[in-house]
Scaffold this motif. Structure first.
Motif, short mmCIF file in Angstrom:
data_model
loop_
_atom_site.label_atom_id
_atom_site.label_comp_id
_atom_site.label_asym_id
_atom_site.label_seq_id
_atom_site.Cartn_x
_atom_site.Cartn_y
_atom_site.Cartn_z
N VAL A 70 0.86 -1.18 0.00
CA VAL A 70 0.00 0.00 0.00
C VAL A 70 0.90 1.23 0.00
CG1 VAL A 70 -1.78 1.29 1.25
CG2 VAL A 70 -1.81 -1.21 1.26
N GLU A 71 0.79 2.02 -1.06
CA GLU A 71 1.67 3.19 -1.19
C GLU A 71 0.95 4.50 -0.91
OE1 GLU A 71 5.15 2.22 -4.39
OE2 GLU A 71 3.27 2.98 -5.19
N ASN A 72 -0.37 4.50 -0.87
CA ASN A 72 -1.10 5.76 -0.81
C ASN A 72 -1.78 6.02 0.52
OD1 ASN A 72 -2.99 3.77 -1.10
ND2 ASN A 72 -4.07 4.69 -2.82
N TYR A 73 -1.37 5.29 1.57
CA TYR A 73 -1.88 5.59 2.90
C TYR A 73 -0.84 6.46 3.62
CZ TYR A 73 -4.75 5.15 7.02
OH TYR A 73 -5.58 5.44 8.08
N PRO A 74 -1.21 7.66 4.07
CA PRO A 74 -0.24 8.59 4.65
C PRO A 74 0.48 8.02 5.88
CG PRO A 74 -2.32 9.70 4.20
CD PRO A 74 -2.56 8.23 4.01
N GLY A 75 1.73 8.43 6.03
CA GLY A 75 2.49 8.06 7.22
C GLY A 75 3.52 6.98 7.01
N PHE A 76 3.56 6.40 5.81
CA PHE A 76 4.51 5.32 5.53
C PHE A 76 5.30 5.68 4.29
CE2 PHE A 76 0.87 3.62 7.78
CZ PHE A 76 1.47 2.96 8.84
N GLU A 77 6.45 6.27 4.49
CA GLU A 77 7.26 6.82 3.40
C GLU A 77 7.54 5.79 2.32
OE1 GLU A 77 11.68 8.85 2.68
OE2 GLU A 77 11.05 8.22 4.68
N ASN A 78 7.84 4.57 2.73
CA ASN A 78 8.22 3.54 1.79
C ASN A 78 7.09 2.55 1.53
OD1 ASN A 78 10.96 4.47 1.52
ND2 ASN A 78 11.31 3.67 3.59
N GLY A 79 5.87 2.94 1.87
CA GLY A 79 4.74 2.05 1.71
C GLY A 79 4.68 1.03 2.83
N ILE A 80 3.62 0.23 2.84
CA ILE A 80 3.45 -0.78 3.87
C ILE A 80 2.58 -1.90 3.29
CG2 ILE A 80 1.41 0.40 4.83
CD1 ILE A 80 2.27 -0.68 7.60
N MET A 81 2.83 -3.11 3.69
CA MET A 81 2.01 -4.22 3.24
C MET A 81 0.62 -4.09 3.85
SD MET A 81 4.04 -5.80 1.23
CE MET A 81 3.28 -7.40 0.94
N GLY A 82 -0.40 -4.40 3.06
CA GLY A 82 -1.77 -4.25 3.53
C GLY A 82 -2.05 -4.98 4.84
N PRO A 83 -1.69 -6.27 4.96
CA PRO A 83 -1.93 -6.96 6.23
C PRO A 83 -1.21 -6.33 7.41
CG PRO A 83 -1.51 -8.53 4.47
CD PRO A 83 -1.19 -7.17 3.91
N ASP A 84 0.00 -5.79 7.18
CA ASP A 84 0.74 -5.15 8.27
C ASP A 84 0.04 -3.87 8.72
OD1 ASP A 84 2.62 -7.14 8.13
OD2 ASP A 84 4.06 -5.96 6.96
N LEU A 85 -0.49 -3.12 7.77
CA LEU A 85 -1.20 -1.89 8.11
C LEU A 85 -2.41 -2.20 8.98
CD1 LEU A 85 -1.76 1.16 7.81
CD2 LEU A 85 -2.95 0.63 5.67
N MET A 86 -3.17 -3.23 8.61
CA MET A 86 -4.40 -3.53 9.31
C MET A 86 -4.19 -4.35 10.58
SD MET A 86 -6.24 -1.83 7.44
CE MET A 86 -7.59 -2.11 8.56
N MET A 87 -3.44 -5.43 10.47
CA MET A 87 -3.36 -6.39 11.57
C MET A 87 -2.29 -6.05 12.60
SD MET A 87 -5.84 -8.11 10.72
CE MET A 87 -5.73 -9.28 12.07
N ILE A 88 -1.37 -5.17 12.24
CA ILE A 88 -0.35 -4.77 13.20
C ILE A 88 -0.55 -3.32 13.62
CG2 ILE A 88 2.12 -4.46 13.60
CD1 ILE A 88 2.64 -6.78 11.69
N GLU A 89 -0.43 -2.41 12.67
CA GLU A 89 -0.46 -0.98 13.02
C GLU A 89 -1.82 -0.55 13.57
OE1 GLU A 89 2.18 0.77 13.12
OE2 GLU A 89 3.54 -0.58 12.06
#
Length: 334
Positions: A70-89
């Motif tokens: 996921v590249e277009n969610y603010p706060g993650f300069e280098n992008g983040i994997m979708g599951p990591d964004l939801m299930m961790i962060e």
């Protein structure tokens, strides 16, 4: 956290994950759904001091758990994997704020009387306010290749994934406004966009049709359907079938975008709240439904934007509206 017939929770000393204590079924706010809107609503409601429960469903995290980067969610300069964004962060932030999260699925609701109730297969929960954040799922073609290449060339959101397909040929399936809009958008990145439609004319509005037909990068395949998706590690080829002649052809492409509509996850609320002809929640005022104390946030009512960031924004709005509602309700009882 696994579901356990309803649970209250207590903080561990290291402020880490919560552990079940004793059964608790009455909350200030019950949120149904654990996508970006549900988690955001949980963060805001818990920070406002409300005892908040999220029923995450059997597969928590919403559509983003099925995506890769996921590249277009603010706060993650280098992008983040979708599951990591939801299930961790998001999940951990929600828990840190004090939200109870139960990984169980709502199977019924009763909004006809107070207290408002949400039922799972094993428990009945009560809430002074309810936030519906169950989202929507894209309609699929029903091909085995959709599952095989999900996140590996098969996409349901051009805005989300288009930039990953620069200088490639792409296929878009559909003939309505969404499909034509996605095809037009993808021409910013693709060398050619093949628009595949089952009929011999588009269902999109005239202005959208004119825009697509004047775009030299869009090639139309009328009376046709995608019947197979092939590739090694990612999509490399799609098979088309002409529905009038039964003739098959192949396209060498880098990606397939399916744009044949979405289905809001609202069957649970039929005859309980107002839904439109397609099943989306009808909002009466801001995030309010027609039932006092019941609110909605995210793709469950938003048929236009359908982005993680807009869903999160709606979750924030719903939580603020809930705060106002509960505060006013408390004032009336004094």
């Amino acid at each position: 956290m696994a579901a356990d017939s309803g649970a209250t929770v207590q903080e561990s000393k290291d402020d880490g994950p919560k552990i079940p204590d004793k059964k608790k079924t009455k909350f200030d706010v019950v949120i149904i759904g654990a996508g970006p809107s549900g988690y955001t609503a949980g963060i805001y409601c818990s920070r406002a001091g409300y005892d908040t429960l999220i029923l995450s469903g059997i597969l928590p995290g919403g559509q983003l758990v099925n995506t890769t980067e996921v590249e277009n969610y603010p706060g993650f300069e280098n992008g983040i994997m979708g599951p990591d964004l939801m299930m961790i962060e998001m999940r951990k932030q929600c828990q840190r704020m004090g939200t109870t999260i139960v990984d169980d699925e709502a199977v019924d609701v009763d909004f006809r009387r107070k207290p408002l109730k949400v039922l799972t297969a094993s428990e009945e929960y009560e809430g002074r306010a309810i936030i519906i954040a169950t989202g929507a799922n894209p309609r699929k073609l029903g091909l085995e290749g959709e599952e095989t290449f999900g996140g590996k060339g098969v996409s349901y959101c051009a805005t989300c994934d288009g930039p990953f397909f620069r200088n490639q040929e792409l296929v878009v399936v559909g003939g309505g406004d969404s499909a034509v809009e996605e095809a037009t958008f993808l021409t910013k990145f693709a060398t050619t966009v093949h628009l595949v439609h089952r009929r011999d004319e588009l269902r999109a509005s005239k202005v959208m049709q004119d825009r697509a037909q004047s775009n030299e990068k869009i090639k139309f395949h009328w009376d046709s359907a995608v019947t197979d998706i092939k590739g090694d590690q990612k999509v490399q080829e799609v098979v088309l079938k002409n529905l009038k002649t039964n003739e098959e052809s192949k396209l060498t492409v880098g990606g397939l975008f399916v744009a044949i509509g979405h289905e809001p996850n609202t069957k649970l609320f039929k005859n309980q709240i107002d839904l439109d002809e397609e099943g989306y929640v009808i909002l009466k005022n801001k995030t309010h439904t027609n039932i006092e104390g019941v609110f909605a946030a995210g793709d469950v009512h938003d048929r236009i934007y359908r982005q993680a960031i807009t869903a999160a924004g709606y979750g924030c709005m719903a939580a603020i509206d809930v705060d106002k509602y509960l505060t006013e309700s408390a004032d009336k009882q004094e």
